[in-house]
Design an enzyme around this catalytic site. Structure first.
Site, PDB file in Angstrom:
ATOM      1  N   LYS A   1       9.452   6.561  -8.333  1.00 27.61           N
ATOM      2  CA  LYS A   1       9.993   5.168  -7.606  1.00 27.61           C
ATOM      3  C   LYS A   1       9.418   4.668  -6.609  1.00 27.61           C
ATOM      4  O   LYS A   1       9.912   3.366  -6.568  1.00 27.61           O
ATOM      5  CB  LYS A   1      11.351   6.366  -5.997  1.00 27.61           C
TER       6      LYS A   1
ATOM      7  N   ARG B   1      11.253 -14.743  -3.111  1.00 28.76           N
ATOM      8  CA  ARG B   1      11.642 -15.157  -2.546  1.00 28.76           C
ATOM      9  C   ARG B   1      11.191 -16.194  -1.196  1.00 28.76           C
ATOM     10  O   ARG B   1      11.552 -17.480  -1.471  1.00 28.76           O
ATOM     11  CB  ARG B   1      12.840 -14.313  -1.691  1.00 28.76           C
TER      12      ARG B   1
ATOM     13  N   ARG C   1      -7.627  16.032  -0.202  1.00 29.83           N
ATOM     14  CA  ARG C   1      -8.690  14.972  -1.730  1.00 29.83           C
ATOM     15  C   ARG C   1      -9.994  15.810  -0.659  1.00 29.83           C
ATOM     16  O   ARG C   1     -10.315  16.441   0.674  1.00 29.83           O
ATOM     17  CB  ARG C   1      -8.203  13.423  -0.540  1.00 29.83           C
TER      18      ARG C   1
ATOM     19  N   ASN D   1      10.962  -3.997  -5.619  1.00 32.05           N
ATOM     20  CA  ASN D   1      11.163  -4.851  -4.195  1.00 32.05           C
ATOM     21  C   ASN D   1       9.970  -5.499  -3.163  1.00 32.05           C
ATOM     22  O   ASN D   1      10.730  -6.396  -2.994  1.00 32.05           O
ATOM     23  CB  ASN D   1      11.712  -3.751  -2.840  1.00 32.05           C
TER      24      ASN D   1
ATOM     25  N   LEU E   1       0.456  -1.467   0.265  1.00 33.14           N
ATOM     26  CA  LEU E   1       0.503  -0.116  -0.219  1.00 33.14           C
ATOM     27  C   LEU E   1       0.875   1.311   0.040  1.00 33.14           C
ATOM     28  O   LEU E   1       0.426   2.030   0.187  1.00 33.14           O
ATOM     29  CB  LEU E   1      -0.751   0.136   1.311  1.00 33.14           C
TER      30      LEU E   1
ATOM     31  N   TYR F   1       1.830   9.565 -10.860  1.00 36.37           N
ATOM     32  CA  TYR F   1       0.836   8.257 -10.426  1.00 36.37           C
ATOM     33  C   TYR F   1      -0.075   7.518 -10.725  1.00 36.37           C
ATOM     34  O   TYR F   1       0.624   6.202 -10.671  1.00 36.37           O
ATOM     35  CB  TYR F   1      -0.468   9.447  -8.861  1.00 36.37           C
TER      36      TYR F   1
HETATM   37  P1  NAD Z   1      -1.942   7.363   2.786  1.00 33.05           P
HETATM   38  O1  NAD Z   1      -1.072   8.376   2.242  1.00 33.05           O
HETATM   39  O2  NAD Z   1      -2.519   7.662   4.018  1.00 33.05           O
HETATM   40  O3  NAD Z   1      -0.723   6.219   2.859  1.00 33.05           O
HETATM   41  C1  NAD Z   1       0.130   5.474   2.231  1.00 33.05           C
HETATM   42  C2  NAD Z   1       1.244   5.312   3.303  1.00 33.05           C
HETATM   43  O4  NAD Z   1       2.604   4.777   2.698  1.00 33.05           O
HETATM   44  C3  NAD Z   1       1.698   6.335   4.178  1.00 33.05           C
HETATM   45  O5  NAD Z   1       1.568   5.668   5.088  1.00 33.05           O
HETATM   46  C4  NAD Z   1       2.802   6.708   4.106  1.00 33.05           C
HETATM   47  O6  NAD Z   1       3.903   7.287   4.862  1.00 33.05           O
HETATM   48  C5  NAD Z   1       3.565   5.397   3.272  1.00 33.05           C
HETATM   49  N1  NAD Z   1       4.097   5.245   2.065  1.00 33.05           N
HETATM   50  C6  NAD Z   1       4.447   6.567   0.906  1.00 33.05           C
HETATM   51  N2  NAD Z   1       5.509   6.440   0.226  1.00 33.05           N
HETATM   52  C7  NAD Z   1       6.521   5.243   0.936  1.00 33.05           C
HETATM   53  C8  NAD Z   1       7.414   4.368   0.640  1.00 33.05           C
HETATM   54  N3  NAD Z   1       8.250   5.178  -0.221  1.00 33.05           N
HETATM   55  N4  NAD Z   1       8.086   3.891   1.833  1.00 33.05           N
HETATM   56  C9  NAD Z   1       7.213   3.528   3.074  1.00 33.05           C
HETATM   57  N5  NAD Z   1       6.285   4.070   2.272  1.00 33.05           N
HETATM   58  C10 NAD Z   1       5.669   5.037   2.038  1.00 33.05           C
HETATM   59  O7  NAD Z   1      -2.814   6.907   1.284  1.00 33.05           O
HETATM   60  P2  NAD Z   1      -4.108   6.063   1.180  1.00 33.05           P
HETATM   61  O8  NAD Z   1      -5.542   6.624   0.759  1.00 33.05           O
HETATM   62  O9  NAD Z   1      -4.016   5.307   2.365  1.00 33.05           O
HETATM   63  O10 NAD Z   1      -3.610   5.135   0.524  1.00 33.05           O
HETATM   64  C11 NAD Z   1      -3.165   3.874   0.671  1.00 33.05           C
HETATM   65  C12 NAD Z   1      -2.910   2.880  -1.075  1.00 33.05           C
HETATM   66  O11 NAD Z   1      -3.844   2.465  -1.431  1.00 33.05           O
HETATM   67  C13 NAD Z   1      -2.311   4.161  -2.314  1.00 33.05           C
HETATM   68  O12 NAD Z   1      -1.228   2.966  -2.410  1.00 33.05           O
HETATM   69  C14 NAD Z   1      -2.755   4.447  -2.952  1.00 33.05           C
HETATM   70  O13 NAD Z   1      -1.996   4.539  -4.013  1.00 33.05           O
HETATM   71  C15 NAD Z   1      -4.273   3.358  -3.231  1.00 33.05           C
HETATM   72  N6  NAD Z   1      -5.319   3.559  -3.325  1.00 33.05           N
HETATM   73  C16 NAD Z   1      -6.116   4.624  -2.157  1.00 33.05           C
HETATM   74  C17 NAD Z   1      -7.250   5.069  -2.237  1.00 33.05           C
HETATM   75  C18 NAD Z   1      -7.909   5.679  -1.902  1.00 33.05           C
HETATM   76  O14 NAD Z   1      -8.967   6.341  -2.327  1.00 33.05           O
HETATM   77  N7  NAD Z   1      -7.471   6.313  -0.527  1.00 33.05           N
HETATM   78  C19 NAD Z   1      -7.654   4.456  -4.092  1.00 33.05           C
HETATM   79  C20 NAD Z   1      -6.662   4.692  -4.825  1.00 33.05           C
HETATM   80  C21 NAD Z   1      -5.573   3.735  -4.841  1.00 33.05           C
HETATM   81  N1  UDP Z   2     -12.004  18.888  -5.694  1.00 31.46           N
HETATM   82  C1  UDP Z   2     -12.748  19.425  -4.530  1.00 31.46           C
HETATM   83  N2  UDP Z   2     -12.270  20.189  -3.786  1.00 31.46           N
HETATM   84  C2  UDP Z   2     -11.499  20.213  -3.813  1.00 31.46           C
HETATM   85  C3  UDP Z   2     -11.078  18.803  -3.259  1.00 31.46           C
HETATM   86  C4  UDP Z   2     -11.164  18.416  -4.449  1.00 31.46           C
HETATM   87  O1  UDP Z   2     -13.529  19.666  -5.737  1.00 31.46           O
HETATM   88  O2  UDP Z   2     -11.055  20.567  -1.895  1.00 31.46           O
HETATM   89  C5  UDP Z   2     -12.556  17.665  -6.437  1.00 31.46           C
HETATM   90  C6  UDP Z   2     -11.125  17.762  -7.622  1.00 31.46           C
HETATM   91  O3  UDP Z   2     -11.073  18.059  -8.441  1.00 31.46           O
HETATM   92  C7  UDP Z   2     -12.013  15.924  -8.228  1.00 31.46           C
HETATM   93  C8  UDP Z   2     -12.506  15.544  -6.678  1.00 31.46           C
HETATM   94  O4  UDP Z   2     -12.619  16.087  -5.693  1.00 31.46           O
HETATM   95  O5  UDP Z   2     -12.336  16.371  -8.985  1.00 31.46           O
HETATM   96  C9  UDP Z   2     -11.909  14.226  -6.405  1.00 31.46           C
HETATM   97  O6  UDP Z   2     -11.168  14.485  -6.049  1.00 31.46           O
HETATM   98  P1  UDP Z   2      -9.785  14.070  -4.813  1.00 31.46           P
HETATM   99  O7  UDP Z   2      -8.521  14.953  -4.730  1.00 31.46           O
HETATM  100  O8  UDP Z   2     -10.593  13.849  -3.545  1.00 31.46           O
HETATM  101  O9  UDP Z   2      -9.497  12.336  -5.935  1.00 31.46           O
HETATM  102  P2  UDP Z   2      -8.675  11.680  -7.300  1.00 31.46           P
HETATM  103  O10 UDP Z   2      -8.879  13.661  -8.192  1.00 31.46           O
HETATM  104  O11 UDP Z   2      -7.812  11.380  -7.569  1.00 31.46           O
HETATM  105  O12 UDP Z   2     -10.452  11.347  -7.535  1.00 31.46           O
END
Ligand code: NAD
Ligand code: UDP
Length: 320
Positions: free
Chosen positions: A96, A111, A191, A104, A78, A150
């Site tokens: 990265k 492994r 967000r 990784n 994640l 991303y």
């Molecule tokens: P988040 O930012 O709260 O969590 C991401 C976590 O990864 C954080 O704890 C951060 O410190 C850690 N992290 C970032 N870079 C790192 C690195 N190089 N090494 C180790 N740890 C690292 O975000 P989230 O919403 O919990 O998202 C978790 C995963 O789910 C992400 O991969 C994200 O792309 C994916 N995802 C989330 C959503 C959503 O709506 N929340 C939607 C689509 C995909």
């Molecule tokens: N958005 C918005 N106001 C905010 C933050 C986001 O209107 O303060 C909009 C943004 O432009 C997008 C949608 O809400 O159309 C969802 O944005 P978010 O950043 O949560 O996620 P993603 O675009 O990655 O789906």
């Protein structure tokens, strides 16, 4: 042979983040040993404070773009910043984290023969011209735009997962996660759900980007994590990808109005420019998850928002 309920050594990368901390909790509840790897880029200790003294929980501070040597039975990958503000802050590091991080964990899985889950994203569909989005849709992503670190990072990670599966026989599971919300979202991560709730609670203007006609489909975190666990519990090989998200679609303006109603806020709506490449519509087709996992979200937006608002109310009292 592996048994679903047997206690396993489970690695969660990004375990101190929003989704990761909920997942760690559920895995501990199921009786597993949890190794949480995080570099705290967007995650916080606060999210896992209550787990630190748990005898089956271990925190390892590490950047997943660097190799890691551990003994594990199962991996959830994640680690990656998820909000546009955070992933665009250091785009090279985002690539990265996605690509080298995937390499990784896949090497580790190869492994140790661990089953490995990839948190992919609906962003792989870009600004979609197929609606709702099924897994068979290849997407419409700008490869050189601000979001591409991303989107393309996650697409390349999916490629690596499939190639390790085909070439090396690694048991991979790719979930394409759609917008998810709930307690422990970062209050400043930009967000839409956290922004609107924090703004409404503080009585500040609610910032709608564009006209608010763009749509998203919001899944409550508990529903999503249940989907992760069911997917990883499948005994047959099922690399995916599988969409996980809530198929009920709302405009951003509808979301703003609902947040104002639920917080009883006097905040006004203000309209700001729409960010570049912001997808106009997004809704998952979850037919595959329904069939494969017998899964669908159960928490309605109104209920999930109320629980999230409660969390932010407490958090804002602590922070101020
Ligand atoms: P988040 O930012 O709260 O969590 C991401 C976590 O990864 C954080 O704890 C951060 O410190 C850690 N992290 C970032 N870079 C790192 C690195 N190089 N090494 C180790 N740890 C690292 O975000 P989230 O919403 O919990 O998202 C978790 C995963 O789910 C992400 O991969 C994200 O792309 C994916 N995802 C989330 C959503 C959503 O709506 N929340 C939607 C689509 C995909
Ligand atoms: N958005 C918005 N106001 C905010 C933050 C986001 O209107 O303060 C909009 C943004 O432009 C997008 C949608 O809400 O159309 C969802 O944005 P978010 O950043 O949560 O996620 P993603 O675009 O990655 O789906």
């Amino acid at each position: 042979m592996r048994k679903y309920n047997a206690s396993r050594q489970v690695l969660v990368t990004g375990g101190a983040g929003f989704l990761g901390s909920h997942l760690c909790e559920r895995l501990l509840d199921q009786g597993h040993e949890v190794l949480c790897v995080d570099n705290f880029f967007t995650g916080t200790r606060r999210n896992i404070d209550h787990l630190l003294d748990h005898p089956r929980f271990e925190l390892i501070r590490h950047d997943i773009s660097l190799p890691v040597q551990l003994e594990v039975d199962e991996i959830y990958n994640l680690a990656c910043p998820a909000s546009p503000v955070h992933y665009q802050h250091d785009p090279v590091q985002t690539v990265k984290t996605s690509v080298l991080g995937a390499l990784n964990v896949l090497e580790l899985a190869r492994r140790t023969k661990a089953r490995v889950f990839q948190a992919s994203t609906s962003e792989v569909y870009g600004d979609p011209d197929v609606h709702p989005q099924p897994e068979s849709y290849w997407g419409r992503v700008n490869p050189v735009g601000l979001r591409s670190c991303y989107d393309e990072g996650k697409r390349c990670a999916e490629t690596l997962f499939m190639d390790y599966h085909r070439q090396c026989g690694v048991d991979v599971r790719i979930a394409r996660i759609f917008n998810t919300y709930g307690p422990r979202m970062h209050p400043n991560d930009g967000r839409v759900v956290s922004n609107f709730i924090v703004q409404a609670l503080r009585g500040e203007p609610i910032t709608i980007y564009g006209e608010g006609a763009q749509t998203r489909s919001f899944c409550f975190v508990d529903d999503l994590v249940e989907g992760f666990l069911r997917y990883m519990a499948l005994e047959e090989s099922m690399p995916g990808p599988v969409n996980l998200g809530n198929p009920r679609e709302f405009t951003i303006r509808q979301l703003a109005e609902l947040v104002i109603e639920l917080t009883d806020s006097e905040s006004e709506l203000v309209f700001k420019p729409l960010p570049a490449d912001d997808p106009q519509q997004r809704r998952p087709d979850i037919a595959l998850a329904r069939e494969l996992l017998d899964w669908e979200p159960t928490v309605q937006l109104r209920e999930g928002l109320a629980r999230t608002i409660e969390y932010f109310e407490e958090l804002l009292q602590v922070v101020h």
